[in-house]
Design a protein around this motif. Structure first.
Motif, mmCIF file in Angstrom:
data_model
loop_
_atom_site.group_PDB
_atom_site.id
_atom_site.type_symbol
_atom_site.label_atom_id
_atom_site.label_comp_id
_atom_site.label_asym_id
_atom_site.label_seq_id
_atom_site.Cartn_x
_atom_site.Cartn_y
_atom_site.Cartn_z
ATOM 1 N N ARG A 122 -99.317 29.663 -64.243
ATOM 2 C CA ARG A 122 -99.972 28.391 -63.938
ATOM 3 C C ARG A 122 -101.488 28.576 -63.868
ATOM 4 N N ASN A 123 -101.896 29.637 -63.209
ATOM 5 C CA ASN A 123 -103.328 29.931 -63.108
ATOM 6 C C ASN A 123 -103.952 30.014 -64.504
ATOM 7 N N ARG A 124 -103.284 30.737 -65.399
ATOM 8 C CA ARG A 124 -103.853 30.939 -66.735
ATOM 9 C C ARG A 124 -103.760 29.663 -67.576
ATOM 10 N N GLN A 125 -102.594 29.038 -67.552
ATOM 11 C CA GLN A 125 -102.392 27.890 -68.441
ATOM 12 C C GLN A 125 -103.297 26.711 -68.088
ATOM 13 N N LEU A 126 -103.494 26.475 -66.795
ATOM 14 C CA LEU A 126 -104.338 25.336 -66.429
ATOM 15 C C LEU A 126 -105.819 25.653 -66.675
ATOM 16 N N LYS A 127 -106.191 26.925 -66.522
ATOM 17 C CA LYS A 127 -107.607 27.270 -66.723
ATOM 18 C C LYS A 127 -107.968 27.344 -68.207
ATOM 19 N N GLU A 128 -107.047 27.819 -69.032
ATOM 20 C CA GLU A 128 -107.389 27.960 -70.451
ATOM 21 C C GLU A 128 -107.529 26.597 -71.135
ATOM 22 N N LEU A 129 -107.009 25.573 -70.478
ATOM 23 C CA LEU A 129 -107.165 24.217 -71.014
ATOM 24 C C LEU A 129 -108.615 23.762 -71.023
ATOM 25 N N ARG A 130 -109.434 24.403 -70.197
ATOM 26 C CA ARG A 130 -110.801 23.929 -70.019
ATOM 27 C C ARG A 130 -111.791 24.628 -70.934
ATOM 28 N N HIS A 131 -111.300 25.334 -71.953
ATOM 29 C CA HIS A 131 -112.233 26.127 -72.746
ATOM 30 C C HIS A 131 -113.209 25.320 -73.578
ATOM 31 N N ARG A 133 -101.264 39.781 -69.395
ATOM 32 C CA ARG A 133 -102.420 39.735 -70.291
ATOM 33 C C ARG A 133 -102.457 38.428 -71.066
ATOM 34 N N TYR A 134 -103.678 37.964 -71.308
ATOM 35 C CA TYR A 134 -103.871 36.719 -72.062
ATOM 36 C C TYR A 134 -103.241 36.812 -73.447
ATOM 37 N N THR A 135 -103.465 37.938 -74.129
ATOM 38 C CA THR A 135 -102.972 38.086 -75.502
ATOM 39 C C THR A 135 -101.462 37.888 -75.577
ATOM 40 N N GLU A 136 -100.755 38.486 -74.618
ATOM 41 C CA GLU A 136 -99.293 38.378 -74.642
ATOM 42 C C GLU A 136 -98.826 36.985 -74.236
ATOM 43 N N THR A 137 -99.463 36.441 -73.206
ATOM 44 C CA THR A 137 -99.057 35.110 -72.739
ATOM 45 C C THR A 137 -99.282 34.066 -73.829
ATOM 46 N N ARG A 179 -109.428 21.388 -75.219
ATOM 47 C CA ARG A 179 -108.790 22.170 -76.264
ATOM 48 C C ARG A 179 -108.600 23.592 -75.752
ATOM 49 N N ASP A 180 -107.425 24.170 -76.001
ATOM 50 C CA ASP A 180 -107.095 25.474 -75.426
ATOM 51 C C ASP A 180 -106.958 26.568 -76.490
ATOM 52 N N SER A 181 -107.240 26.234 -77.733
ATOM 53 C CA SER A 181 -107.027 27.211 -78.803
ATOM 54 C C SER A 181 -107.902 26.842 -80.003
ATOM 55 N N PHE A 182 -107.954 27.739 -80.960
ATOM 56 C CA PHE A 182 -108.782 27.538 -82.144
ATOM 57 C C PHE A 182 -107.909 27.251 -83.373
ATOM 58 N N GLY A 183 -108.555 26.665 -84.375
ATOM 59 C CA GLY A 183 -107.848 26.443 -85.639
ATOM 60 C C GLY A 183 -108.099 27.546 -86.648
ATOM 61 N N ALA A 184 -108.864 28.552 -86.258
ATOM 62 C CA ALA A 184 -109.143 29.681 -87.155
ATOM 63 C C ALA A 184 -109.077 30.963 -86.336
ATOM 64 N N PRO A 185 -108.633 32.062 -86.963
ATOM 65 C CA PRO A 185 -108.466 33.298 -86.183
ATOM 66 C C PRO A 185 -109.783 34.003 -85.921
ATOM 67 N N LEU A 186 -109.809 34.741 -84.828
ATOM 68 C CA LEU A 186 -110.940 35.623 -84.548
ATOM 69 C C LEU A 186 -110.498 37.039 -84.909
ATOM 70 N N ILE A 187 -111.456 37.892 -85.142
ATOM 71 C CA ILE A 187 -111.092 39.265 -85.508
ATOM 72 C C ILE A 187 -110.658 39.999 -84.245
ATOM 73 N N GLY A 188 -109.456 40.543 -84.294
ATOM 74 C CA GLY A 188 -108.888 41.154 -83.101
ATOM 75 C C GLY A 188 -109.369 42.569 -82.846
ATOM 76 N N TYR A 189 -109.050 43.051 -81.635
ATOM 77 C CA TYR A 189 -109.355 44.436 -81.275
ATOM 78 C C TYR A 189 -108.097 45.268 -81.512
ATOM 79 N N THR A 190 -108.274 46.550 -81.711
ATOM 80 C CA THR A 190 -107.112 47.409 -81.917
ATOM 81 C C THR A 190 -106.407 47.613 -80.584
ATOM 82 N N GLU A 191 -105.107 47.405 -80.594
ATOM 83 C CA GLU A 191 -104.356 47.514 -79.349
ATOM 84 C C GLU A 191 -104.446 48.928 -78.790
ATOM 85 N N ASP A 192 -104.558 49.014 -77.474
ATOM 86 C CA ASP A 192 -104.588 50.266 -76.705
ATOM 87 C C ASP A 192 -105.890 51.048 -76.859
#
Lengths: 480, 103
Positions: free
Chosen positions: A368-377, A303-307, A456-469
């Motif tokens: 690798r699939n995730r890390q290289l693709k998330e770079l393109r956000h 999962r993206y969240t865990e990675t 850029r692959d990440s944000f400088g401010a948090p987004l509101i998360g979803y409740t796990e499960d």
């Protein structure tokens, strides 16, 4: 005679010559030696030089636009056996920086005749290493070797890369060893084979190794290392581009550093696409690795969240809210690869003296699939004054003005636009490609601009998360 | 290896088949593996790529005789495919090509 220093955006063309292996044979006897060694200087005919480097291209490439009346293309003639030597100098913050590179001429483009005997055409350039790669094949077995050592061997043995272009600091150690027969790969294909399988030595492993070349030399490194190396540099020392034209053009004078950090043109590409990220496994994927010989298989959900929490990013917060990936089914993107993990470690194999190296392709593929693709956000294309230190793989800061009143606690809708950098998109960006563009402005002086792609692959401010499960989807696609 | 990314999903990255020559049958595991030099993929020069250096090729056996080990010999030409597609590290032999006696 002392040379006049160049201004920002300007470079001096020191040498720009074509070296032909047989031209000296046709030259007057007294000029043969110099033509053989120095080639023929064409700097007076060069209108434009472009050199392109990218994290996702193994070697740099270039092109030169020539305007001349001598008929060089027929005089040599240019047939692809020639070399092009380029050397230019620029004054940058009080010091002179010189760059030189030998290219191989690949082809001559279409010729146009604007007037009389004048002709204009483009000469396309590749590096000698790229040509060497197309002209040779790797047919060799590598046994119990780390990926970085295999890459170095291919570079030295097949591409004949000189040591000065293989600085130790540009080669990152990789984890583990592998054995593989190179089945008639070109040297660059062999290098890419090892690059794909490379994992960082540091744990938890990351799998975003890239092999690329800049004007400074070759790199075999993970994007993790590029980001971490830049973390040790203070923000104030990184090139900072602020998207706020009024601030620069309104001032009567600006410092040299500000002049270099001017943005000539900017285009922000919103490459974020949730459909693509869902379909390609960025959000969620499953790895199934089969050992048919041992009749064993394993599957791992990813999962993206865990990675995101375990891997290195430019900024702090993920581009998707926490646990948003649980709304995507586990089987949406599935990787299935063969392995010998169990059979290689079987007691029977050991008892007959066979101890093959376990194939760990499955460890690198999902990451690798995730890390290289998330770079393109978030991808930004900038046109900026040429800076000697800006290279593919470097980190810069780009600040975008906020277009809304994010910090307005009163919630006043009529409040004017806040001119502070937006916390989401502003901050550190990784340069994935750089095009050095030199354009003739007067004899011997060229204007130096860069077209850079920053991601850029990440944000400088948090987004509101979803409740796990709360929204996890089972294998049949039904929320559970 | 052609350019372009692999999907890394078995069966989706193309069926890459080959013809090769059996060079070694001394399988320590006794499961019918052989060393096969594959035309176009492995160097014909045994000095640069020895028989020992070749990857083990597994043999498919008929479903009616799954317990039977293959009986091909050194010098036989075989047809097969790569389980790992263009990566070319895991050859599987599907059959032996017939040959006629040469004078």
């Amino acid at each position: 005679m002392a040379e006049t220093p160049t201004s920002p955006r300007q470079v001096k063309l020191r040498r720009c010559s074509i070296l032909s292996p047989t031209l000296h044979m046709r030259a007057p006897r007294d000029q043969r030696e110099s033509i053989q060694k120095q080639g023929i200087d064409i700097s007076r005919s060069v209108m434009k030089i472009d050199i392109y480097e990218s994290l996702f291209q193994n070697t740099i490439a270039g092109s030169i636009e020539v305007r001349e009346t001598q008929g060089l293309a027929e005089y040599f003639p240019l047939t692809g056996t020639e070399f092009f030597y380029l050397e230019f100098a620029t004054d940058y913050l009080g010091e002179e920086r010189v760059f030189s590179r030998l290219f191989r001429i690949r082809r001559v483009g279409d010729v146009s005749f604007p007037k009389n005997e004048e002709r204009v055409y483009t000469i396309d350039l590749v590096t000698p290493e790229f040509f060497e790669s197309l002209s040779s094949r790797v047919l060799k077995k590598y046994t119990n070797i780390s990926c970085v050592d295999a890459v170095k061997d291919v570079m030295k043995t097949y591409l004949r890369v000189p040591d000065k272009k293989m600085a130790d600091t540009n080669f990152e150690e990789s984890s583990g060893v592998l054995s593989a027969v190179m089945p008639n790969y070109t040297p660059l294909q062999a290098i890419n084979f090892f690059t794909t399988l490379s994992l960082t030595k540091a744990t938890p492993h990351e799998s975003n190794f890239v092999f690329f070349e800049t004007l400074d030399g070759f790199y075999f490194t993970s994007i993790r290392k590029l980001i971490l190396d830049a973390r040790s540099i203070d923000d104030s020392k990184l090139p900072t581009f602020s998207v706020n034209a009024n601030k620069l053009t309104g001032a009567p004078t600006i410092s040299e550093r500000d002049a270099y950090n001017t943005i000539i043109k900017l285009h922000q590409e919103q490459t974020f696409d949730v459909l693509v990220d869902t379909a390609t496994g960025v959000l969620r994927s499953k790895m199934l690795h089969l050992d048919f010989f041992a009749r064993k298989w394993n599957e791992e959900d990813s999962r993206y969240t865990e990675t995101f929490k375990k891997t290195t990013h430019l900024d702090t917060y993920p581009v998707y809210p926490d646990n948003f990936d649980q709304s995507v089914g586990r089987n949406v993107k599935m990787f299935i690869v063969p392995t010998n993990l169990s059979s290689a470690n079987s007691k029977y194999s050991a008892s007959v003296g066979e101890t093959p190296v376990p194939q760990r392709l499955y460890e690198s593929i999902v990451l690798r699939n995730r890390q290289l693709k998330e770079l393109r956000h978030l991808r930004t294309l900038l046109e900026v004054p040429g800076q000697p230190d800006l290279r593919a793989g470097k980190v810069v800061i780009i600040n975008y003005p906020s277009s809304r009143a994010l910090q307005d606690a009163t919630g006043n809708p009529s409040m004017s636009v806040v001119q502070t950098p937006t916390p989401y998109h502003s901050g550190r960006h990784l340069l994935t490609s750089v095009r050095h563009s030199l354009r003739l402005v007067s004899l011997g002086i060229m204007e130096y601009q860069m077209h850079i792609e920053a991601v850029r692959d990440s944000f400088g401010a948090p987004l509101i998360g979803y409740t796990e499960d709360s929204q996890d989807v089972d294998e049949s696609g039904i929320c559970v | 290896m052609e350019s372009g990314p692999l999907s890394h999903q078995l069966g989706f990255d193309g069926f890459i088949w080959f013809i090769g020559v059996v060079e070694g049958l001394d399988d320590p595991l006794k499961v019918g593996r052989s060393k096969v030099r594959i035309f176009g993929w492995h160097d014909k020069d045994t000095d640069s790529l020895s028989t020992d250096d070749l990857p083990w090729a597994y043999a498919l056996v008929p479903v009616t005789h799954a317990a039977q080990l293959p009986t091909y010999r050194i010098g036989d030409w075989v047809v097969g495919f790569f389980l790992d597609s263009r990566l070319g590290q895991q050859p599987i032999i599907t059959g032996v090509l017939p040959a006629i006696q040469q004078a």
